[in-house]
Scaffold this active site. Structure first.
Site, short mmCIF file in Angstrom:
data_model
loop_
_atom_site.label_atom_id
_atom_site.label_comp_id
_atom_site.label_asym_id
_atom_site.label_seq_id
_atom_site.Cartn_x
_atom_site.Cartn_y
_atom_site.Cartn_z
N ILE A 107 18.44 -6.03 0.04
CA ILE A 107 18.48 -5.14 -1.13
C ILE A 107 19.27 -5.81 -2.26
O ILE A 107 18.85 -5.80 -3.43
CB ILE A 107 19.08 -3.78 -0.74
CG1 ILE A 107 18.08 -2.98 0.11
CG2 ILE A 107 19.47 -2.97 -1.98
CD1 ILE A 107 18.67 -1.73 0.74
N LYS B 57 6.14 11.77 -5.52
CA LYS B 57 4.69 11.76 -5.63
C LYS B 57 4.09 13.01 -4.99
O LYS B 57 4.51 13.43 -3.90
CB LYS B 57 4.10 10.52 -4.94
CG LYS B 57 4.71 9.22 -5.42
CD LYS B 57 4.09 8.03 -4.69
CE LYS B 57 4.90 6.78 -4.91
NZ LYS B 57 6.17 6.78 -4.15
N HIS C 179 -0.25 10.79 -5.65
CA HIS C 179 -0.09 9.67 -4.73
C HIS C 179 -1.36 8.85 -4.57
O HIS C 179 -1.32 7.63 -4.43
CB HIS C 179 0.39 10.19 -3.38
CG HIS C 179 1.18 9.20 -2.60
ND1 HIS C 179 2.10 9.58 -1.64
CD2 HIS C 179 1.22 7.84 -2.60
CE1 HIS C 179 2.65 8.49 -1.10
NE2 HIS C 179 2.13 7.43 -1.67
N GLU D 137 19.92 -9.11 -2.56
CA GLU D 137 19.20 -10.31 -3.01
C GLU D 137 18.06 -9.95 -3.96
O GLU D 137 17.83 -10.64 -4.96
CB GLU D 137 18.62 -11.06 -1.80
CG GLU D 137 19.61 -11.92 -1.06
CD GLU D 137 18.94 -12.70 0.05
OE1 GLU D 137 17.73 -12.46 0.32
OE2 GLU D 137 19.62 -13.55 0.66
N ASN D 138 17.35 -8.87 -3.65
CA ASN D 138 16.21 -8.48 -4.47
C ASN D 138 16.62 -8.07 -5.87
O ASN D 138 15.79 -8.04 -6.79
CB ASN D 138 15.43 -7.34 -3.80
CG ASN D 138 14.69 -7.79 -2.55
OD1 ASN D 138 14.49 -8.99 -2.33
ND2 ASN D 138 14.28 -6.83 -1.73
N ASP E 292 12.25 5.43 -5.69
CA ASP E 292 10.88 5.93 -5.61
C ASP E 292 10.62 6.51 -4.22
O ASP E 292 10.65 5.78 -3.23
CB ASP E 292 9.90 4.78 -5.89
CG ASP E 292 8.45 5.21 -5.78
OD1 ASP E 292 7.83 5.43 -6.83
OD2 ASP E 292 7.94 5.30 -4.63
N TYR F 170 6.52 10.98 2.37
CA TYR F 170 7.46 10.12 3.08
C TYR F 170 8.41 10.90 3.98
O TYR F 170 8.99 10.33 4.90
CB TYR F 170 8.30 9.29 2.10
CG TYR F 170 7.54 8.32 1.24
CD1 TYR F 170 6.19 8.03 1.46
CD2 TYR F 170 8.17 7.68 0.18
CE1 TYR F 170 5.50 7.15 0.65
CE2 TYR F 170 7.49 6.79 -0.64
CZ TYR F 170 6.16 6.53 -0.41
OH TYR F 170 5.49 5.66 -1.22
#
Length: 276
Positions: A239, A83, A113, A241-242, A53, A58
């Site tokens: 990253i 976005k 956004h 672990e998530n 995403d 950004y």
């Protein structure tokens, strides 16, 4: 698992237009373009993430595209979201620029956004981007229930997603119910509360009881409801672990305890204070 439309593997949420939105994605807000963004995306794809995403605001779309190409993961296996920056005038033209930066022919999900200037003015341009095939699905972000209704009232193509700040601490039950009733998938950004609540005592107790990290508990709380999440990290270990949130389940008691952390009063609002 919540009673929502999931894919057969239980790892993606079906959208109204038959697209499948992975329950776990990587967000790259405030991730610097270049090596930092490229590494984060590469590590996420290696860890099994299949949703990235990004956003025009950004400044890292080029890095996301490069990392995707360099990863060797087939394009059709990865859902890419970007976005529309509503300080610009034309969502269709800006989608073309996003595709140029990403190095793609099409994004899978293109969302407004935030509702700057009102909720409806940009939607016709979003629909043009969709009609031209620049985006497979379109949606919104940071829209409250009334703003979502305003779009739906005029839309030819209804928004598939409303991406909002959402976690046990921002458990916007009213907005979640409104999205569900309108067949719009609520997607959670800042599901880890940007780290602000990871030291919460109750969260720590639930994490210890489940032999998991507080971050994993927060993510599991959402995906157990069928709510897609896009945690942001630039740390490879975190990253990875998530991503370990599909091999355990929280008890009903733990889910209820986490629900009780809500600070919003179950609001229909997308934010307590707008930044625009």
């Amino acid at each position: 698992m919540a009673d929502v439309a999931l894919t057969s593997d239980g790892r993606a949420r079906q959208l109204r237009d038959h697209e499948a939105l992975p329950l776990l994605g990587l967000g790259v807000w405030q991730v610097a373009p270049g090596h930092e963004a490229e590494n984060a995306v590469r590590w996420a794809l290696e860890a099994g993430y299949r949703h990235i995403d990004t956003a025009q605001a950004y400044g890292n779309e080029e890095s996301v595209g490069k990392a995707l190409r360099d990863s060797g993961v087939p394009r059709e296996e990865v859902l890419i979201t970007t976005k529309f920056y509503p300080g610009s005038k034309d969502p269709e033209a800006e989608a073309e620029q996003s595709l140029r930066r990403l190095g793609l022919d099409q994004v899978d999900l293109y969302i407004i956004h935030w509702p700057r200037g009102g909720p409806t003015w940009a939607w016709p341009g979003m629909e043009r981007a969709h009609e031209r095939g620049l985006a497979r699905a379109i949606g919104v972000s940071n829209f409250d229930a009334d703003e979502l209704d305003a779009v739906l009232k005029q839309a030819t193509v209804a928004p598939a997603v409303n991406q909002v700040q959402f976690s046990p601490f921002k458990y916007r039950r009213g907005l979640l119910d409104a999205c569900t009733e309108r067949d719009v998938v609520l997607e959670a950004y800042s599901p880890l509360t940007t780290g602000a609540n990871l030291g919460n005592r109750l969260l720590a107790e639930i994490a210890e009881r489940n032999n998991r990290t507080p971050a994993q508990i927060l993510l599991r709380w959402a995906v157990q409801r069928g709510i897609p999440v896009i945690p942001k990290s630039t740390n490879r270990e975190r990253i990875e672990e998530n991503a370990q949130i599909f091999d355990f389940a929280l008890s009903d008691a733990d889910m209820r305890a986490l629900d009780g952390l809500d600070e919003t009063g179950g609001t229909v609002s997308a934010l307590e204070r707008k930044w625009w």
